[in-house]
Design an enzyme around this catalytic site. Structure first.
Site, PDB file in Angstrom:
ATOM      1  N   SER A 125       0.806  -1.212  -0.030  1.00  0.00           N
ATOM      2  CA  SER A 125       0.106  -0.001  -0.062  1.00  0.00           C
ATOM      3  C   SER A 125       0.995   1.194   0.134  1.00  0.00           C
ATOM      4  CB  SER A 125      -0.816  -0.098   1.331  1.00  0.00           C
ATOM      5  OG  SER A 125      -1.401   1.329   1.215  1.00  0.00           O
ATOM      6  N   TYR A 153      -0.896  -1.246  10.076  1.00  0.00           N
ATOM      7  CA  TYR A 153      -1.121  -1.481   8.508  1.00  0.00           C
ATOM      8  C   TYR A 153      -0.113  -1.164   7.778  1.00  0.00           C
ATOM      9  CZ  TYR A 153      -3.685  -1.350   4.180  1.00  0.00           C
ATOM     10  OH  TYR A 153      -4.139  -1.512   2.760  1.00  0.00           O
TER      11      TYR A 153
HETATM   12  P1  NAD Z   1     -11.672  -6.096   0.724  1.00  0.00           P
HETATM   13  O1  NAD Z   1     -12.196  -5.964   2.001  1.00  0.00           O
HETATM   14  O2  NAD Z   1     -12.878  -5.807  -0.409  1.00  0.00           O
HETATM   15  O3  NAD Z   1     -11.171  -7.681   0.320  1.00  0.00           O
HETATM   16  C1  NAD Z   1     -10.383  -8.232   1.346  1.00  0.00           C
HETATM   17  C2  NAD Z   1     -10.457  -9.895   1.010  1.00  0.00           C
HETATM   18  O4  NAD Z   1      -9.557 -10.310   1.920  1.00  0.00           O
HETATM   19  C3  NAD Z   1     -11.743  -9.961   1.288  1.00  0.00           C
HETATM   20  O5  NAD Z   1     -12.275 -11.197   0.352  1.00  0.00           O
HETATM   21  C4  NAD Z   1     -11.697 -11.072   2.501  1.00  0.00           C
HETATM   22  O6  NAD Z   1     -12.632 -12.013   2.977  1.00  0.00           O
HETATM   23  C5  NAD Z   1     -10.048 -11.442   2.474  1.00  0.00           C
HETATM   24  N1  NAD Z   1      -9.504 -11.712   3.860  1.00  0.00           N
HETATM   25  C6  NAD Z   1      -9.461 -11.021   5.024  1.00  0.00           C
HETATM   26  N2  NAD Z   1      -8.932 -11.532   6.051  1.00  0.00           N
HETATM   27  C7  NAD Z   1      -8.536 -12.653   5.500  1.00  0.00           C
HETATM   28  C8  NAD Z   1      -7.720 -13.553   6.165  1.00  0.00           C
HETATM   29  N3  NAD Z   1      -7.554 -13.880   7.346  1.00  0.00           N
HETATM   30  N4  NAD Z   1      -7.765 -14.688   5.371  1.00  0.00           N
HETATM   31  C9  NAD Z   1      -8.019 -14.832   4.056  1.00  0.00           C
HETATM   32  N5  NAD Z   1      -8.770 -14.198   3.622  1.00  0.00           N
HETATM   33  C10 NAD Z   1      -8.984 -12.668   4.294  1.00  0.00           C
HETATM   34  O7  NAD Z   1     -10.681  -5.397   0.454  1.00  0.00           O
HETATM   35  P2  NAD Z   1      -9.708  -4.557  -1.057  1.00  0.00           P
HETATM   36  O8  NAD Z   1      -9.919  -3.179  -1.041  1.00  0.00           O
HETATM   37  O9  NAD Z   1      -9.986  -5.338  -2.144  1.00  0.00           O
HETATM   38  O10 NAD Z   1      -8.284  -4.915  -0.484  1.00  0.00           O
HETATM   39  C11 NAD Z   1      -7.493  -5.979  -1.003  1.00  0.00           C
HETATM   40  C12 NAD Z   1      -6.058  -5.866  -0.665  1.00  0.00           C
HETATM   41  O11 NAD Z   1      -5.699  -4.533  -1.273  1.00  0.00           O
HETATM   42  C13 NAD Z   1      -5.873  -5.810   0.618  1.00  0.00           C
HETATM   43  O12 NAD Z   1      -4.643  -6.352   1.119  1.00  0.00           O
HETATM   44  C14 NAD Z   1      -5.736  -4.154   1.043  1.00  0.00           C
HETATM   45  O13 NAD Z   1      -4.749  -3.982   2.164  1.00  0.00           O
HETATM   46  C15 NAD Z   1      -4.822  -3.690  -0.099  1.00  0.00           C
HETATM   47  N6  NAD Z   1      -4.968  -2.323  -0.489  1.00  0.00           N
HETATM   48  C16 NAD Z   1      -6.291  -1.768  -0.662  1.00  0.00           C
HETATM   49  C17 NAD Z   1      -6.400  -0.450  -0.949  1.00  0.00           C
HETATM   50  C18 NAD Z   1      -7.778   0.256  -0.960  1.00  0.00           C
HETATM   51  O14 NAD Z   1      -7.787   1.486  -1.209  1.00  0.00           O
HETATM   52  N7  NAD Z   1      -8.747  -0.522  -1.254  1.00  0.00           N
HETATM   53  C19 NAD Z   1      -5.287   0.370  -0.795  1.00  0.00           C
HETATM   54  C20 NAD Z   1      -4.134  -0.170  -0.739  1.00  0.00           C
HETATM   55  C21 NAD Z   1      -3.906  -1.542  -0.322  1.00  0.00           C
END
Ligand code: NAD
Length: 255
Positions: free
Chosen positions: A146, A161
């Site tokens: 991130s 985080y």
């Molecule tokens: P989201 O919450 O929509 O998806 C996260 C997914 O991870 C879900 O399907 C959830 O069930 C799964 N998950 C959570 N904990 C888990 C565990 N312990 N074991 C197995 N699966 C697990 O979020 P997103 O925005 O699609 O995020 C995806 C990735 O991108 C994450 O790593 C997040 O930190 C990263 N990210 C997101 C953003 C953003 O702005 N959305 C920015 C930077 C990084």
């Protein structure tokens, strides 16, 4: 140099969230001919997504539940994927949790929850998948870090985080060095703010406008923006890119 086999599988963690980055990535990679192994928390959701992907794109898919923070579950789930799908060539570490708790309010439990999923979880999955990749002499790994790791938060989630996501950059560089001789590339993607449900539910228009203020590309990122970067780094012809962190963040962080 070993090339990709005709039938290849990508493992995607965190793929079942309907508006998430993992789901968009599963669709894009399946539509590009990858067979897909789904790892997420809920068994039924993993199986349903696998069925949907295979009927929509005519590829093989298999879903197995695991909490990525639980190494025993991770190993069992990946064993299942390996037994049911073609050769595992790629891994997209996407599963993650957010944490909006400020440092002064932080409990030890919250610190460990976030580190366990966002850093240790990526290590457990990667460690198991790499066993297979080394055996076959080819692999591509991408982990979702991130921009929060580089800017000290500043989006939604706070210190644990940022620490976990910064850890992924170190993990990426170190693994790139160790696994290079095995024809395995290891990279990270650092997204900026992406419109998913991870930031405490669907973003209000006001919050979206605030998040866009610092960007060079004046819009919020989409899951498609991240999925296409993942597809690029996992492709056979990306074999000379390793140890890198690709910012897909609308120009939020320039380095
Ligand atoms: P989201 O919450 O929509 O998806 C996260 C997914 O991870 C879900 O399907 C959830 O069930 C799964 N998950 C959570 N904990 C888990 C565990 N312990 N074991 C197995 N699966 C697990 O979020 P997103 O925005 O699609 O995020 C995806 C990735 O991108 C994450 O790593 C997040 O930190 C990263 N990210 C997101 C953003 C953003 O702005 N959305 C920015 C930077 C990084």
């Amino acid at each position: 140099m070993t090339t990709f086999p005709d039938l290849k599988t990508v493992i995607i963690t965190g793929a079942t969230s309907p508006r998430g980055i993992g789901r968009a990535t599963a669709d894009l990679l399946a539509s590009s001919g990858w067979n897909v192994g789904i790892i997420d928390l809920d068994e039924a959701e993993c199986k349903n997504l696998a069925n949907e992907l295979s009927s929509r794109y005519g590829i093989q898919a298999y879903g197995a539940a695991a909490d990525v923070a639980d190494e025993v579950m991770v190993r069992a789930a990946i064993d299942q994927v390996e037994n049911n799908l073609p050769q595992i060539v790629a891994l997209a570490n996407i599963a993650g949790v957010s944490s909006a708790v400020g440092y002064l309010e932080l409990t030890s439990q919250e610190w460990h929850r976030v580190l366990n999923v966002n850093l240790h979880g990526v290590h457990y999955v990667t460690h198991r998948v790499v066993e297979t990749m080394v055996r076959h002499g080819v692999g591509r790994i991408v982990s979702i870090s991130s921009v929060s790791a580089q800017r000290g938060g500043g989006t939604y989630s706070k210190t644990p985080y940022s620490v976990a996501k910064a850890g992924l950059i170190g993990l990426t560089r170190s693994l790139a060095r160790e696994l290079g001789p095995h024809n395995i590339t290891v990279n990270a993607i650092a997204p900026g703010p992406i419109d998913t449900d991870i930031m405490g539910g669907t973003l209000s228009e006001e919050r979206k406008a605030e998040l866009v203020e610092d960007l060079v590309v004046t819009r919020l990122g989409t899951t498609a923006d991240i999925a296409s970067a993942i597809r690029f780094l996992l492709a056979e012809d990306a074999g000379y890119i390793s140890g890198q962190t690709l910012n897909v963040d609308g120009g939020l962080y320039m380095h």
